[in-house]
Design an enzyme around this catalytic site. Structure first.
Site, PDB file in Angstrom:
ATOM      1  N   SER A   1      -3.558  -3.821  -2.968  1.00  0.00           N
ATOM      2  CA  SER A   1      -2.904  -2.586  -2.555  1.00  0.00           C
ATOM      3  C   SER A   1      -3.906  -1.571  -2.019  1.00  0.00           C
ATOM      4  O   SER A   1      -4.991  -1.397  -2.575  1.00  0.00           O
ATOM      5  CB  SER A   1      -2.147  -1.979  -3.744  1.00  0.00           C
ATOM      6  OG  SER A   1      -1.310  -0.924  -3.328  1.00  0.00           O
TER       7      SER A   1
ATOM      8  N   SER B   1       0.835  -1.196   0.000  1.00  0.00           N
ATOM      9  CA  SER B   1       0.000   0.000   0.000  1.00  0.00           C
ATOM     10  C   SER B   1       0.869   1.244   0.000  1.00  0.00           C
ATOM     11  O   SER B   1       2.075   1.185   0.254  1.00  0.00           O
ATOM     12  CB  SER B   1      -0.906   0.024   1.241  1.00  0.00           C
ATOM     13  OG  SER B   1      -1.724  -1.114   1.301  1.00  0.00           O
TER      14      SER B   1
ATOM     15  N   ASP C   1      -4.087   2.159  -1.834  1.00  0.00           N
ATOM     16  CA  ASP C   1      -3.485   3.389  -2.351  1.00  0.00           C
ATOM     17  C   ASP C   1      -4.450   4.534  -2.060  1.00  0.00           C
ATOM     18  O   ASP C   1      -5.402   4.773  -2.816  1.00  0.00           O
ATOM     19  CB  ASP C   1      -3.218   3.265  -3.846  1.00  0.00           C
ATOM     20  CG  ASP C   1      -2.407   2.015  -4.183  1.00  0.00           C
ATOM     21  OD1 ASP C   1      -1.498   1.685  -3.402  1.00  0.00           O
ATOM     22  OD2 ASP C   1      -2.693   1.374  -5.210  1.00  0.00           O
TER      23      ASP C   1
END
Length: 392
Positions: A298, A260, A300
């Site tokens: 992830s 991340s 983000d």
């Protein structure tokens, strides 16, 4: 008491030594745009950053490799005077608390805190407790708080289920927040973080821009813990395809994007909340320049705020705010992309090899090999000052 004293010494060491560490530009990496004086988030007047770094080998063989980073948009005044803000999730396999109220109100109230995934709760509670203890509550006798706390996962190197971040660490990060140079790499919330299978962590950068004859700044701070090796690009060079040794996850059997990144964008340009949401989206493009594809695993998540327009938040029945017109936002967008890219590279360059939980390791990117590739692809730019630190 003994642990707190140890942490204090480590924090002081990190804060003082960071200025001597080479940054991306010191290696000859070319970047677009003109940075501010410090090339950091703190180039924007009023913003302060505090970091507590926790590194300890425990008697039970567990390894502590974590910490907390505090960003105060208006310094000590952040608790009393909000800023306009907006946020964006490119991929939402992560956490940033307080975002529902940012959407609703367009305001960020208090600090932005960065830590590891399993410490979000204790950090959030500690921020609330500190405000309660400071006194001055409203007529009800209670402060109403929805702190912004964001995370990335450091469990490859850190005993993340040991819950080693404490309220005292949060208090110290807030109390020690200062302007000036910002420590990067293995510090604060970024202590145990990895990106593109290299050791990574905290990074920052800034850009100057001009709008209607007025100079503004855009600053970015990242906690980078994303990405796989092969797609990695630095200044357009396909670094990941050439530096393939010591890949972090091969011994863990992991495949694909599982990390991340938190990106915090700040500006002193007067912008409204909907414009700041647009700015937050542009951090995605800086991430893409690095070779990220924002994989399913992830988180983000990006936040943008403006330190301008302080007066509308002061007492009074009518608030008036100024703002840059939408037709004039391109410079802010471009500066955000550029500073995000450089902040990530700064995090990688500043990081150092780290061995942690279970004997697992993360190797920092080799400065020597990176310079060699930059020269090979014609992207090396001789730095103005000779780099004094040795390459890992």
């Amino acid at each position: 008491m003994r642990r707190l004293a140890w942490v204090a010494v480590l924090y002081s060491f990190c804060a003082l030594s960071s200025a001597a560490e080479p940054r991306a530009r010191d290696l000859g990496i070319p970047f677009e745009g003109t940075p501010g004086p410090l090339n950091a988030l703190t180039d924007i007047a009023g913003i302060t950053v505090g970091q507590v770094t926790l590194i300890e080998d425990l008697a039970d063989a567990h390894k502590v490799r974590t910490g907390v980073t505090a960003i105060l948009p208006r310094g000590k005044a952040s608790a009393d005077t909000p800023v306009f803000a907006g946020w964006f999730a490119l991929n939402g396999n992560g956490e940033m608390t307080g975002t529902a109220w940012i959407d609703e109100s367009g305001q960020l109230e208090g600090p932005v805190m960065l830590t590891n995934t399993h410490s979000v709760g204790v950090v959030r509670d500690a921020v609330i407790a500190q405000r309660v203890h400071a006194g001055g509550a409203d007529a009800s006798g209670y402060w109403w708080s929805l702190p912004v706390v964001a995370e990335t996962w450091d469990g490859h190197l850190n005993d993340i289920n040991g819950f080693h971040v404490t309220p005292a660490d949060v208090d110290r990060a807030l109390a020690d927040a200062r302007g000036g140079p910002v420590a990067e790499g293995n510090v604060g919330g970024g202590t145990g973080m990895i990106c593109h299978e290299f050791k990574c962590g905290i990074g920052t950068a800034s850009r100057r821009l001009l709008a209607h004859g007025t100079g503004y700044l855009v600053g970015v701070l990242v906690q980078a813990n994303y990405g796989v090796r092969d797609p990695l690009r630095i200044a357009g060079v396909p670094v990941g395809q050439y530096l393939r040794n010591d890949r972090v996850y091969t011994d863990a059997g992991l495949d694909g994007e599982t990390g991340s990144i938190i990106v915090v964008v700040a500006t002193d340009a007067p912008l409204l909340p909907h414009q700041l949401k647009r700015v937050a989206r542009r951090a995605s493009m800086g991430l893409a320049r690095m070779g990220s594809y924002a994989g399913n695993g992830s988180g983000d998540i990006f936040l943008a705020f403006s330190t301008a327009n302080e007066h509308p938040f002061q007492a009074g029945s009518l608030g008036q705010a100024s703002f840059v017109g939408n037709d004039d936002l391109d410079g802010v967008f471009e500066a955000t992309v550029q500073a995000t890219e450089e902040a990530i590279v700064n995090a990688m360059v500043a990081a150092r090899d780290m061995r942690g939980e279970g004997g697992r390791y993360a190797k920092a990117i080799s400065h020597k090999d990176l310079i060699r590739l930059l020269k090979r692809f014609g992207r090396y730019k001789r730095p103005h000052a000779v780099m004094q630190a040795s390459a890992p």
